[in-house]
Design an enzyme around this catalytic site. Sequence first.
Site, mmCIF file in Angstrom:
data_model
loop_
_atom_site.group_PDB
_atom_site.id
_atom_site.type_symbol
_atom_site.label_atom_id
_atom_site.label_comp_id
_atom_site.label_asym_id
_atom_site.label_seq_id
_atom_site.Cartn_x
_atom_site.Cartn_y
_atom_site.Cartn_z
ATOM 1 N N HIS A 85 -10.345 -5.458 10.601
ATOM 2 C CA HIS A 85 -10.878 -5.288 9.184
ATOM 3 C C HIS A 85 -12.286 -4.411 9.429
ATOM 4 C CE1 HIS A 85 -8.181 -8.375 8.303
ATOM 5 N NE2 HIS A 85 -8.270 -7.938 6.964
ATOM 6 N N GLU B 243 0.752 -1.309 0.048
ATOM 7 C CA GLU B 243 -0.033 0.054 -0.021
ATOM 8 C C GLU B 243 0.920 1.169 0.144
ATOM 9 O OE1 GLU B 243 -0.757 -2.562 1.631
ATOM 10 O OE2 GLU B 243 -3.025 -3.108 1.382
#
Lengths: 411, 326
Positions: free
Chosen positions: B124, B55
Amino acid sequence: MALSTLKQACQLSRLAGTLRPAIYLSARGFAAEPAQEESETITLEVNPFKGHKVEPPSNVVETNKDELFDMYKTMFLMRRMELTADQLYKQKLARGFLHLADGQEGVPVGMEAALDFDDSMIQSYRDHCTYVGRGGTMKAVFAELMGRVDGPARGLGGSMHLYHREHNFFGGVGIVGEQIPVGTGLGFAHQYRDDGHVAFTIYGDGAANQGQIFEAFNMAAIWNLPVVYVVENNHYGMGTADSRASKSPQYYTRGDYVPGLWVDGMDCLAVKQACLFAKKHALENGPILLEMDTYRYHGHSISDPGSTYRTRDEVSGIRRARDPIEHVKQIIIEHGWADANELKRLEKELKAQVNADVEEAKKSPFPPEEDFYNNIYVDGLGAKLRPIEVGMDKIQLPKGPRGPSADASTH
Amino acid sequence: MWEALREAVDEEMERDPTVCLFGEDVGHYGGSYKVSYDLYKKYGDMRLLDTPICENAFMGMGIGAAMTGLRPIVEGMNMGFLLLAYNQISNNAGMLHYTSGGQYKVPLVIRGPGGVGRQLGAEHSQRLESYFQSIPGVQLVACSTVANAKALLKSAIRSDNPIIFFEHVLLYNIKGDTQEGHCQSLERAEIARPGSDVTILCYSRMRYVVLQACQQLEKEGYNPEVVDLISLKPFDMETIAKSVRKTRHVIIVEECMRTGGIGASLSAIINETLFDDLDHQVVRLSSQDVPTAYAYELEAATIVQPEQVVDAVKRVAGSARQLVAA
């Protein structure tokens, strides 16, 4: 550590001393500059390159009188600029962080001899010389250091944020390593547009252990992006010697599957040769890594004396043996293109030019009040910085004198 | 909603060849939430770029590409993963237009799902809008309906500012209509339900939680005005102020944490600027300051439920109705 570096430096200087006498050359390699007359073109031997997973280019470099003079003058101006920036800091006209690249001038000058302004470049915070190499003016650098509106970032960025959009220089960043993924994006854009140009992404030995670099290498390699990664190895990440920070300080090998070249970064001609080779390689085969073996005379930044982690002997030893400006000066003198006195006169003119630029820069005003909130957003869909109080149509700045010296005459 | 987002991406990519989408599994796999389903067949692998799992670097890559004039959309498979890219987002996306004195723009869209899903676990289920809200130079937009998802994403792609576009994991399968070619302003809040008793400020999935509470409240004679913030940075103070002046009561319903959340900033601004227009302190309903548990009941207890909204409205507006009755 210091001793081995000095030893290395002396070995290199011995090699550098064995320059072949001038050979007139009619055939042309991939050099960019056409010579004025054939008699002015020469070839020289530079320190041989070391290759990692790539056959290094020849260490016989072609150049000519005009190019050498140009390189010499530019490097000299860069050196004076950095020393002048030091002065400005001591006079408290420049503040904050100041990272000087005196000693490293061979790298930007050699690079620009191999590239054009349609190639992109991005650098770390040690960016003054790179900016000038990219066609920026010294006056603009001084203005930015003093926080004036004629700086490339209008005084909003400072020393670490010099940009030149027209010549594809993307900065100047503040955080170590953050420019490498961005530079990979520049390469991606070149490939996307298929425009035949490359992105030079420059970082230092201190940044070379960042994870994001290896992430970037991987992406550049899978997609064969035209990126040339350049490690300016000046052997010290602030106060830490490269061998103390890196398990493998042979940075040109760190790309693993990305081929690499070790280059004598104190010799602008070696740098030029390597960059010509690298640009061609990047356009045909994808990313390549260049390690420029170079040295900075100043400490990491102005607050670092640069003498607690290395000896003064080491610094002066390298200056004596490998100074990039002296090296080119010697070539010019040896080929009879000028004598020491002529060069001294030239240097005096160049120094005067730098001083004049500083005085010009001092006349530039501080950024106006509006710059406080302009340029936070681009005024695309009407997004301006909203005043945080309903009913006020503008941010109110505190009243009273502004600027570090509160100089009323500038506004 | 995923179809609407896909339509937005498709239309913008067709219209403008500089638009491209990077992310993990966005190309051949079609996107983990199908937002880029089969688009690679139309636009090729370079414009629907399957990135490795890095990322930090692919965010930086998107920024570099944006600086040259391309318009990348960078997808975080989950907003939470973008914490790895925080440095790039803050320094190179948010602040770059300013530090370059206006020389460079970063026309980047950073999008992905966030929010609490169905027992996805703490890492998450993160709400990054609160973490990103202080970054100068970014705009934060949260879509909530099928229509506004498409219209906002189109505007975001056309915008020259770096936009962080928040989607919600649980909203991808909602159904609805979209308007052809419509672009919606990124800085305007939406009135989800006009009313007069109390202003309820919410965004993303909380819009539905609040509207569900409104069904109950309507039966009991309340008339809340529900304002969907849409623009989390900057706040649409014009619309908010108009509503607050009308109702004189404010409840903020948000999914991010109580500490340092969007509601915290908004509550402070309302207190500071609309104090005289308030008849009751600003009430803030936020998620608990805990990592989201896996267990169903504990997860449900972390976030705001419709019953809490009903209670809050009764507490806040109930007093006003009593005065009127008397």
